[in-house]
Scaffold this motif. Sequence first.
Motif, PDB file in Angstrom:
ATOM      1  N   ARG A  27      -7.727  -4.745   1.094  1.00  0.00           N
ATOM      2  CA  ARG A  27      -6.424  -4.894   1.721  1.00  0.00           C
ATOM      3  C   ARG A  27      -6.002  -3.532   2.253  1.00  0.00           C
ATOM      4  O   ARG A  27      -6.145  -2.519   1.577  1.00  0.00           O
ATOM      5  CB  ARG A  27      -5.403  -5.401   0.687  1.00  0.00           C
ATOM      6  CG  ARG A  27      -3.978  -5.498   1.193  1.00  0.00           C
ATOM      7  CD  ARG A  27      -3.057  -5.963   0.078  1.00  0.00           C
ATOM      8  NE  ARG A  27      -1.647  -5.831   0.457  1.00  0.00           N
ATOM      9  CZ  ARG A  27      -0.631  -6.071  -0.356  1.00  0.00           C
ATOM     10  NH1 ARG A  27      -0.861  -6.473  -1.598  1.00  0.00           N
ATOM     11  NH2 ARG A  27       0.614  -5.928   0.057  1.00  0.00           N
ATOM     12  N   LEU A  28      -5.501  -3.527   3.476  1.00  0.00           N
ATOM     13  CA  LEU A  28      -5.085  -2.283   4.115  1.00  0.00           C
ATOM     14  C   LEU A  28      -3.975  -1.609   3.316  1.00  0.00           C
ATOM     15  O   LEU A  28      -3.055  -2.267   2.839  1.00  0.00           O
ATOM     16  CB  LEU A  28      -4.593  -2.607   5.522  1.00  0.00           C
ATOM     17  CG  LEU A  28      -4.218  -1.472   6.451  1.00  0.00           C
ATOM     18  CD1 LEU A  28      -5.380  -0.513   6.654  1.00  0.00           C
ATOM     19  CD2 LEU A  28      -3.780  -2.043   7.797  1.00  0.00           C
ATOM     20  N   ILE A  29      -4.067  -0.288   3.202  1.00  0.00           N
ATOM     21  CA  ILE A  29      -3.041   0.441   2.452  1.00  0.00           C
ATOM     22  C   ILE A  29      -1.791   0.625   3.311  1.00  0.00           C
ATOM     23  O   ILE A  29      -1.841   0.525   4.534  1.00  0.00           O
ATOM     24  CB  ILE A  29      -3.576   1.785   1.930  1.00  0.00           C
ATOM     25  CG1 ILE A  29      -4.069   2.677   3.077  1.00  0.00           C
ATOM     26  CG2 ILE A  29      -4.703   1.569   0.938  1.00  0.00           C
ATOM     27  CD1 ILE A  29      -3.066   3.610   3.643  1.00  0.00           C
ATOM     28  N   TRP A  88     -10.773   0.999  -9.142  1.00  0.00           N
ATOM     29  CA  TRP A  88     -10.090   1.310  -7.894  1.00  0.00           C
ATOM     30  C   TRP A  88      -8.582   1.121  -7.965  1.00  0.00           C
ATOM     31  O   TRP A  88      -7.910   1.028  -6.930  1.00  0.00           O
ATOM     32  CB  TRP A  88     -10.674   0.468  -6.760  1.00  0.00           C
ATOM     33  CG  TRP A  88     -12.090   0.839  -6.448  1.00  0.00           C
ATOM     34  CD1 TRP A  88     -13.211   0.254  -6.956  1.00  0.00           C
ATOM     35  CD2 TRP A  88     -12.533   1.886  -5.580  1.00  0.00           C
ATOM     36  NE1 TRP A  88     -14.334   0.869  -6.459  1.00  0.00           N
ATOM     37  CE2 TRP A  88     -13.950   1.868  -5.605  1.00  0.00           C
ATOM     38  CE3 TRP A  88     -11.872   2.832  -4.791  1.00  0.00           C
ATOM     39  CZ2 TRP A  88     -14.711   2.776  -4.865  1.00  0.00           C
ATOM     40  CZ3 TRP A  88     -12.638   3.731  -4.049  1.00  0.00           C
ATOM     41  CH2 TRP A  88     -14.035   3.688  -4.091  1.00  0.00           C
ATOM     42  N   SER A  89      -7.998   1.070  -9.139  1.00  0.00           N
ATOM     43  CA  SER A  89      -6.543   1.048  -9.235  1.00  0.00           C
ATOM     44  C   SER A  89      -5.992   2.385  -8.750  1.00  0.00           C
ATOM     45  O   SER A  89      -6.731   3.366  -8.604  1.00  0.00           O
ATOM     46  CB  SER A  89      -6.106   0.818 -10.682  1.00  0.00           C
ATOM     47  OG  SER A  89      -6.398   1.964 -11.477  1.00  0.00           O
ATOM     48  N   TYR A  90      -4.691   2.420  -8.519  1.00  0.00           N
ATOM     49  CA  TYR A  90      -4.094   3.670  -8.046  1.00  0.00           C
ATOM     50  C   TYR A  90      -4.312   4.792  -9.064  1.00  0.00           C
ATOM     51  O   TYR A  90      -4.663   5.915  -8.694  1.00  0.00           O
ATOM     52  CB  TYR A  90      -2.604   3.494  -7.777  1.00  0.00           C
ATOM     53  CG  TYR A  90      -1.968   4.769  -7.280  1.00  0.00           C
ATOM     54  CD1 TYR A  90      -2.125   5.164  -5.958  1.00  0.00           C
ATOM     55  CD2 TYR A  90      -1.247   5.604  -8.139  1.00  0.00           C
ATOM     56  CE1 TYR A  90      -1.569   6.366  -5.499  1.00  0.00           C
ATOM     57  CE2 TYR A  90      -0.696   6.793  -7.683  1.00  0.00           C
ATOM     58  CZ  TYR A  90      -0.858   7.167  -6.360  1.00  0.00           C
ATOM     59  OH  TYR A  90      -0.314   8.341  -5.918  1.00  0.00           O
ATOM     60  N   ASP A 109      -0.741  -1.003  -3.381  1.00  0.00           N
ATOM     61  CA  ASP A 109      -1.847  -1.318  -2.478  1.00  0.00           C
ATOM     62  C   ASP A 109      -3.165  -1.334  -3.234  1.00  0.00           C
ATOM     63  O   ASP A 109      -3.954  -2.285  -3.133  1.00  0.00           O
ATOM     64  CB  ASP A 109      -1.941  -0.279  -1.359  1.00  0.00           C
ATOM     65  CG  ASP A 109      -0.692  -0.197  -0.507  1.00  0.00           C
ATOM     66  OD1 ASP A 109      -0.035  -1.238  -0.338  1.00  0.00           O
ATOM     67  OD2 ASP A 109      -0.376   0.902  -0.023  1.00  0.00           O
ATOM     68  N   TYR A 110      -3.419  -0.285  -3.974  1.00  0.00           N
ATOM     69  CA  TYR A 110      -4.695  -0.143  -4.670  1.00  0.00           C
ATOM     70  C   TYR A 110      -4.785  -1.100  -5.857  1.00  0.00           C
ATOM     71  O   TYR A 110      -5.848  -1.682  -6.112  1.00  0.00           O
ATOM     72  CB  TYR A 110      -4.869   1.311  -5.115  1.00  0.00           C
ATOM     73  CG  TYR A 110      -4.777   2.275  -3.959  1.00  0.00           C
ATOM     74  CD1 TYR A 110      -5.883   2.568  -3.176  1.00  0.00           C
ATOM     75  CD2 TYR A 110      -3.557   2.878  -3.629  1.00  0.00           C
ATOM     76  CE1 TYR A 110      -5.785   3.437  -2.093  1.00  0.00           C
ATOM     77  CE2 TYR A 110      -3.459   3.745  -2.553  1.00  0.00           C
ATOM     78  CZ  TYR A 110      -4.570   4.012  -1.780  1.00  0.00           C
ATOM     79  OH  TYR A 110      -4.469   4.866  -0.712  1.00  0.00           O
ATOM     80  N   ASP A 111      -3.680  -1.263  -6.551  1.00  0.00           N
ATOM     81  CA  ASP A 111      -3.689  -2.199  -7.679  1.00  0.00           C
ATOM     82  C   ASP A 111      -3.975  -3.629  -7.216  1.00  0.00           C
ATOM     83  O   ASP A 111      -4.598  -4.409  -7.931  1.00  0.00           O
ATOM     84  CB  ASP A 111      -2.348  -2.140  -8.416  1.00  0.00           C
ATOM     85  CG  ASP A 111      -2.107  -0.792  -9.093  1.00  0.00           C
ATOM     86  OD1 ASP A 111      -3.073   0.002  -9.222  1.00  0.00           O
ATOM     87  OD2 ASP A 111      -0.950  -0.519  -9.474  1.00  0.00           O
ATOM     88  N   SER A 112      -3.526  -3.948  -5.983  1.00  0.00           N
ATOM     89  CA  SER A 112      -3.740  -5.309  -5.473  1.00  0.00           C
ATOM     90  C   SER A 112      -5.196  -5.577  -5.120  1.00  0.00           C
ATOM     91  O   SER A 112      -5.588  -6.738  -4.948  1.00  0.00           O
ATOM     92  CB  SER A 112      -2.864  -5.550  -4.239  1.00  0.00           C
ATOM     93  OG  SER A 112      -3.364  -4.863  -3.097  1.00  0.00           O
ATOM     94  N   TRP A 113      -6.007  -4.517  -4.998  1.00  0.00           N
ATOM     95  CA  TRP A 113      -7.423  -4.740  -4.706  1.00  0.00           C
ATOM     96  C   TRP A 113      -8.116  -5.474  -5.856  1.00  0.00           C
ATOM     97  O   TRP A 113      -9.086  -6.197  -5.627  1.00  0.00           O
ATOM     98  CB  TRP A 113      -8.131  -3.408  -4.470  1.00  0.00           C
ATOM     99  CG  TRP A 113      -7.729  -2.711  -3.207  1.00  0.00           C
ATOM    100  CD1 TRP A 113      -6.874  -3.151  -2.238  1.00  0.00           C
ATOM    101  CD2 TRP A 113      -8.164  -1.415  -2.780  1.00  0.00           C
ATOM    102  NE1 TRP A 113      -6.755  -2.228  -1.236  1.00  0.00           N
ATOM    103  CE2 TRP A 113      -7.530  -1.146  -1.534  1.00  0.00           C
ATOM    104  CE3 TRP A 113      -9.022  -0.458  -3.314  1.00  0.00           C
ATOM    105  CZ2 TRP A 113      -7.747   0.039  -0.832  1.00  0.00           C
ATOM    106  CZ3 TRP A 113      -9.222   0.728  -2.616  1.00  0.00           C
ATOM    107  CH2 TRP A 113      -8.601   0.973  -1.382  1.00  0.00           C
TER     108      TRP A 113
END
Length: 526
Positions: free
Chosen positions: A489-491, A108-110, A99-103
Amino acid sequence: MYDYVIVGGGSAGCVLAARLSEDPDVKVCLIEAGLTDASPNIHVPAGAAKLFRTRHDWDYDSHHEPFCADRRIYLPRGRVLGGTSSINGMIYTRGHRQDYDSWEQPGWSYDELHPYFLRAEDNERGASAHHGAGGPLAVSDNRSRNPMSDAFIAAAIEAGYSANDDFNGPEQDGFAYYQVTQRDGMRCSSAVAYLRPAVERPNLTVETGVQVVRVVMEGARATGIVGWRGDDTVTIRAEREVVLTAGAYNSPQLLMLSGIGPADLLTALGIPVVVDQPLVGQNLQDHPQFWLVYGHNQPVSLLVAGEERYQRQFAEHHSGPLSSNGPEAGGFVRSRPGLPAPDLQFVSLPVMYVDGGLGAPSQHALSFGAYVLQPRSRGSVTLASDDPTAKPRITHNYYADEADLRTAVDGVRVALDIARQRALTPYTERPVSVPASDSEADIRDFLRRNTQSSYHAAGSCAMGMVTDAELRVLGTEGLRVADASVMPRLISGNTNAPTIAIAEKAADLVRGLAPLSPDLSAVTSH
């Protein structure tokens, strides 16, 4: 005059107020539209069911949802210190690494956000590579352990799914009890965790009962706020920054009321345009959720929580039905092979859940269902009026993308399969709210007529669209947003813990501190 003015005393705002006021040389003002969190129904976990549509709730509804039988869907939001963390189901999940990596936002990566989860956390299981100990936010094992929750987990395992004792550990898949944001069986909201220990600091002022109506903009620079306390106008100036932590509905609303938003809409409403920013309020996301409800004759649902023996159990041990967070158990499932992460999250509630949580339970019942974790559908928050007291126009557009409905259909089939397992036989005697059959048409009709919000609104002031990666509102100075609205993007999970982690990181960004090292494997008290 303050150095920092924080608008919204909720999950994120309490974190910012506590962290920024750690520096005795700065003056911080936290502003909350609601009142203090004094109600016992906030702190006794099972009391949360009594908070909807009270003075502690913004009491929003969506506009008519075009893909959900044109229904308006109830959207509770906390209007009290602690915000929605004072009225939510207290589930502690972080989502999935991807989720975070896709931002695709720097910092802000995981791996980069993970240390902030650890810094926030005080897990009763102790510190580890995946958990923190000694932080402000208490995370505990569930103390209610309703027999229906035990049965739901057993039925999921009978249906072929794995057990998982830590959804925030190495793997997300599987079923178990959720860990909850409680300390000694009592709710641990962000107000309890962060604000209460900080509130006596001489450099921190907390203003309650003040509804902020706009950010004061001098040119492109934010210099304070104007609010209303009853019939009185309140003006508070910010020497350094204004930080909006008002949530995914109210933060974009405040930006637009302040002249930052789509120029055509603002002009039509007579609001002077400061920054033409058409993406304010767009990209709104939520997890659409369905519930199956089965009645039975076993006197074990949360309807018994008020009995004297259970009141005594809670008073003496802070356990039993009154310590229930509601959605006690659940799990994460991949609806089909080949998915990189779970796309469904299940929750089980040991009580009859009807009318989006607004209906009174009429019998002992078990309710369970799932969220669609990675919705493709997008909605919006816009202004319906230039009057700041008018509720924003909210449309989530649940199931606008056919893929979301397809995943929800798969989720209903999984839920029906779990319901058929032997472990749930005592609790599935009478279908109360289920599809008419297991046909595709009946399941789709059931979903359109029964889908509710999971209360996980996010994305309406997204990084890369409305703010930069340091949460500064594009085209402005001295103005940031730091709440769930900044998620691009929503987690894939409940949003309270990620919102608190976002605020932890935001505090370091505002203070100009170096980010916590992503190499940290565990963090104790900060």
